[in-house]
Design an enzyme around this catalytic site. Structure first.
Site, PDB file in Angstrom:
ATOM      1  N   THR A  26     -13.313   2.921   3.543  1.00 18.48           N
ATOM      2  CA  THR A  26     -14.538   3.511   4.076  1.00 18.48           C
ATOM      3  C   THR A  26     -14.292   4.908   4.636  1.00 18.48           C
ATOM      4  O   THR A  26     -13.161   5.224   5.045  1.00 18.48           O
ATOM      5  CB  THR A  26     -15.078   2.608   5.208  1.00 18.48           C
ATOM      6  OG1 THR A  26     -16.091   3.293   5.916  1.00 18.48           O
ATOM      7  CG2 THR A  26     -13.992   2.233   6.217  1.00 18.48           C
ATOM      8  N   ASP A  27     -15.350   5.710   4.710  1.00 25.62           N
ATOM      9  CA  ASP A  27     -15.218   7.023   5.359  1.00 25.62           C
ATOM     10  C   ASP A  27     -15.123   6.878   6.877  1.00 25.62           C
ATOM     11  O   ASP A  27     -14.795   7.842   7.569  1.00 25.62           O
ATOM     12  CB  ASP A  27     -16.369   7.957   4.966  1.00 25.62           C
ATOM     13  CG  ASP A  27     -17.750   7.438   5.344  1.00 25.62           C
ATOM     14  OD1 ASP A  27     -17.874   6.313   5.879  1.00 25.62           O
ATOM     15  OD2 ASP A  27     -18.737   8.176   5.110  1.00 25.62           O
ATOM     16  N   TYR A  46     -13.607  -2.267  13.465  1.00 22.39           N
ATOM     17  CA  TYR A  46     -13.704  -2.328  11.992  1.00 22.39           C
ATOM     18  C   TYR A  46     -12.988  -1.143  11.364  1.00 22.39           C
ATOM     19  O   TYR A  46     -12.120  -1.308  10.495  1.00 22.39           O
ATOM     20  CB  TYR A  46     -15.183  -2.343  11.564  1.00 22.39           C
ATOM     21  CG  TYR A  46     -15.386  -2.010  10.101  1.00 22.39           C
ATOM     22  CD1 TYR A  46     -14.990  -2.898   9.105  1.00 22.39           C
ATOM     23  CD2 TYR A  46     -15.964  -0.791   9.709  1.00 22.39           C
ATOM     24  CE1 TYR A  46     -15.164  -2.585   7.755  1.00 22.39           C
ATOM     25  CE2 TYR A  46     -16.143  -0.480   8.366  1.00 22.39           C
ATOM     26  CZ  TYR A  46     -15.740  -1.374   7.391  1.00 22.39           C
ATOM     27  OH  TYR A  46     -15.899  -1.059   6.063  1.00 22.39           O
ATOM     28  N   SER A  51      -9.257  -1.273  11.660  1.00 22.69           N
ATOM     29  CA  SER A  51      -8.610  -2.237  10.764  1.00 22.69           C
ATOM     30  C   SER A  51      -8.566  -1.702   9.333  1.00 22.69           C
ATOM     31  O   SER A  51      -7.596  -1.915   8.604  1.00 22.69           O
ATOM     32  CB  SER A  51      -9.326  -3.596  10.821  1.00 22.69           C
ATOM     33  OG  SER A  51     -10.615  -3.531  10.242  1.00 22.69           O
TER      34      SER A  51
HETATM   35  P1  NAD Z   1     -19.363  -7.790   2.302  1.00 25.43           P
HETATM   36  O1  NAD Z   1     -19.204  -8.186   3.728  1.00 25.43           O
HETATM   37  O2  NAD Z   1     -20.712  -7.809   1.682  1.00 25.43           O
HETATM   38  O3  NAD Z   1     -18.432  -8.701   1.388  1.00 25.43           O
HETATM   39  C1  NAD Z   1     -17.114  -9.013   1.731  1.00 25.43           C
HETATM   40  C2  NAD Z   1     -16.636 -10.164   0.839  1.00 25.43           C
HETATM   41  O4  NAD Z   1     -15.266 -10.417   1.170  1.00 25.43           O
HETATM   42  C3  NAD Z   1     -17.416 -11.468   1.085  1.00 25.43           C
HETATM   43  O5  NAD Z   1     -17.806 -12.019  -0.155  1.00 25.43           O
HETATM   44  C4  NAD Z   1     -16.407 -12.349   1.812  1.00 25.43           C
HETATM   45  O6  NAD Z   1     -16.560 -13.729   1.536  1.00 25.43           O
HETATM   46  C5  NAD Z   1     -15.078 -11.820   1.287  1.00 25.43           C
HETATM   47  N1  NAD Z   1     -13.994 -12.083   2.230  1.00 25.43           N
HETATM   48  C6  NAD Z   1     -13.971 -11.832   3.568  1.00 25.43           C
HETATM   49  N2  NAD Z   1     -12.827 -12.246   4.110  1.00 25.43           N
HETATM   50  C7  NAD Z   1     -12.070 -12.747   3.076  1.00 25.43           C
HETATM   51  C8  NAD Z   1     -10.773 -13.307   3.006  1.00 25.43           C
HETATM   52  N3  NAD Z   1     -10.007 -13.452   4.094  1.00 25.43           N
HETATM   53  N4  NAD Z   1     -10.308 -13.690   1.794  1.00 25.43           N
HETATM   54  C9  NAD Z   1     -11.079 -13.549   0.694  1.00 25.43           C
HETATM   55  N5  NAD Z   1     -12.324 -13.048   0.701  1.00 25.43           N
HETATM   56  C10 NAD Z   1     -12.818 -12.645   1.890  1.00 25.43           C
HETATM   57  O7  NAD Z   1     -18.690  -6.340   2.211  1.00 25.43           O
HETATM   58  P2  NAD Z   1     -19.142  -5.076   1.338  1.00 25.43           P
HETATM   59  O8  NAD Z   1     -20.178  -4.332   2.069  1.00 25.43           O
HETATM   60  O9  NAD Z   1     -19.370  -5.500  -0.069  1.00 25.43           O
HETATM   61  O10 NAD Z   1     -17.806  -4.208   1.412  1.00 25.43           O
HETATM   62  C11 NAD Z   1     -16.775  -4.378   0.445  1.00 25.43           C
HETATM   63  C12 NAD Z   1     -15.627  -3.447   0.777  1.00 25.43           C
HETATM   64  O11 NAD Z   1     -16.079  -2.095   0.803  1.00 25.43           O
HETATM   65  C13 NAD Z   1     -15.001  -3.707   2.144  1.00 25.43           C
HETATM   66  O12 NAD Z   1     -13.620  -3.565   2.032  1.00 25.43           O
HETATM   67  C14 NAD Z   1     -15.600  -2.634   3.033  1.00 25.43           C
HETATM   68  O13 NAD Z   1     -14.724  -2.293   4.074  1.00 25.43           O
HETATM   69  C15 NAD Z   1     -15.759  -1.491   2.048  1.00 25.43           C
HETATM   70  N6  NAD Z   1     -16.842  -0.554   2.374  1.00 25.43           N
HETATM   71  C16 NAD Z   1     -18.141  -0.975   2.500  1.00 25.43           C
HETATM   72  C17 NAD Z   1     -19.144  -0.057   2.779  1.00 25.43           C
HETATM   73  C18 NAD Z   1     -20.591  -0.470   2.862  1.00 25.43           C
HETATM   74  O14 NAD Z   1     -21.441   0.406   3.086  1.00 25.43           O
HETATM   75  N7  NAD Z   1     -20.946  -1.723   2.674  1.00 25.43           N
HETATM   76  C19 NAD Z   1     -18.825   1.288   2.957  1.00 25.43           C
HETATM   77  C20 NAD Z   1     -17.498   1.672   2.860  1.00 25.43           C
HETATM   78  C21 NAD Z   1     -16.516   0.755   2.542  1.00 25.43           C
END
Ligand code: NAD
Length: 342
Positions: free
Chosen positions: A123-124, A148, A151
């Site tokens: 993430t940014d 968050y 981490s």
């Molecule tokens: P989300 O919360 O919608 O989905 C996360 C998925 O990871 C879920 O399906 C969950 O069951 C699974 N998960 C969680 N803990 C787990 C574990 N211990 N073992 C296996 N699976 C596990 O998240 P998202 O919004 O789709 O984000 C996905 C990635 O992108 C993340 O790494 C997040 O940090 C990054 N990200 C998200 C955004 C955003 O705007 N949503 C922006 C920047 C970066």
């Protein structure tokens, strides 16, 4: 390519899974199925012979070894994470376990399996908060502010270290805020749409002046596959939507779309209510997308106005999807005020 996607039942991971299978890539979706997961998100590909699902925790070393041994993936795209900043304020434990230790276990499994590419999705927010001007680049210093973000920053450092120390072929991408279909109903845009439709208050943290750079999730999935397949090993890529908007303006945009699509007596913006701010709420994020444009010839396909229109329509058309999720733990409650202890 045989692609192991972690977190493929989540918001962004499921968009990657759908797009990869549609492009003829064999995918193993490894997901623990936490409160944030929804297998409905991948219903479009579940019957496809290219799709496989494994319920497993990335913190579980033996389970990872078993999945890698049975499927022998050539590429890994790592999205599994605890992702909600407000939840990280009330309960940071799961964030440290999954986002840091889970990434460590996955790196070790990928290393033992000698994968050709390990793509870490980040993430940014690892870069902290911007003032009114400037943008994050790939060389911006790390300055995370929330549990968050800290981490995720830790996990980025682990991935780079595994690349440098063990020669694991890693790439990292850091993206701005995503939005679009299948966005879990605790995040800002779905909260606004669903509260508006239900006639409830639409909560805005603080004065709503916080600025985010919005990226349509299907554009992001396309960018991720580009980074996975064409990114240079050891390099990181910032992915943004080139769509900066303050929270209050974004919420007003959504209200205006609903006024058109679901008109009622009073305009929706009258439901906007200002609530106490999130502790440590970053003022502004903005991504400089030059590297993605120049080196990987990628740019977003939709403007924020186009993406928001599609998103609002999707929530109007899919009540069964979000109604089923509204009963889940914590959804619809105010979290992350910093008053709930650890
Ligand atoms: P989300 O919360 O919608 O989905 C996360 C998925 O990871 C879920 O399906 C969950 O069951 C699974 N998960 C969680 N803990 C787990 C574990 N211990 N073992 C296996 N699976 C596990 O998240 P998202 O919004 O789709 O984000 C996905 C990635 O992108 C993340 O790494 C997040 O940090 C990054 N990200 C998200 C955004 C955003 O705007 N949503 C922006 C920047 C970066």
């Amino acid at each position: 390519m045989k692609l192991l996607v972690t977190g493929g039942a989540g918001f962004i991971g499921s968009a990657v899974v759908r797009l990869a299978v549609a492009r003829g890539i064999e995918v193993i979706n490894l997901d623990k199925l936490t409160y944030a997961a929804c297998l409905e998100n991948v219903a479009a590909v579940t019957q496809d012979p290219l799709y496989h699902f494994e319920q497993a925790d990335i913190c579980d070393r033996a389970a990872l070894a078993d999945v890698f041994a049975r499927h022998r993936p050539s590429h890994v795209m790592h999205l599994a994470a605890e992702s909600h900043v407000d939840r990280s304020i009330d309960g940071p434990d799961a964030f440290m376990q999954t986002n840091i230790m889970g990434t460590f276990e996955l790196l070790q499994a990928a290393r033992a399996a000698e994968v050709q590419r390990f793509h870490h999705v980040s993430t940014d927010e690892v870069f902290g908060s911007l003032g009114p001007t400037g943008q994050f680049t790939e060389t911006s210093p790390y300055d995370p502010r929330s549990p968050y973000a800290a981490s995720k920053a830790a996990s980025d450092h682990l991935v780079r270290a595994w690349g440098e120390t063990y020669g694991l072929p890693v790439v990292i991408s850091n993206c701005s805020n995503n939005y679009g279909p299948y966005h879990f109903p605790e995040k800002l845009i779905p909260v606004v749409i669903l509260n508006a439709l239900a006639g409830r208050d639409i909560p805005i943290y603080g004065d709503g002046a916080n600025v985010r750079d919005w990226l349509y999730v299907e554009d992001h999935a396309d960018a991720l596959l580009r980074v996975l397949q064409e990114g240079e090993i050891g390099r990181s890529y910032n992915i943004g939507g080139e769509n900066e908007r303050s929270n209050i303006d974004l919420v007003r945009d959504i209200c205006a779309l609903l006024d058109e699509k679901r008109p009622k007596e009073r305009p929706y913006h009258e439901q906007i209510t200002f609530v106490p701010d999130r502790p440590g709420h970053d003022a502004r994020y903005a991504i400089n997308p030059d590297r993605m444009r120049r080196e990987l010839d990628w740019r977003p396909s939709v403007t924020l106005a186009e993406g928001l229109e599609k998103t609002v329509q999707w929530y109007i058309d899919n009540p069964a999807w979000w109604q089923a999720l509204q009963d889940r733990d914590g959804v619809g409650k105010r979290l992350g005020e910093g008053t709930h202890g650890a």
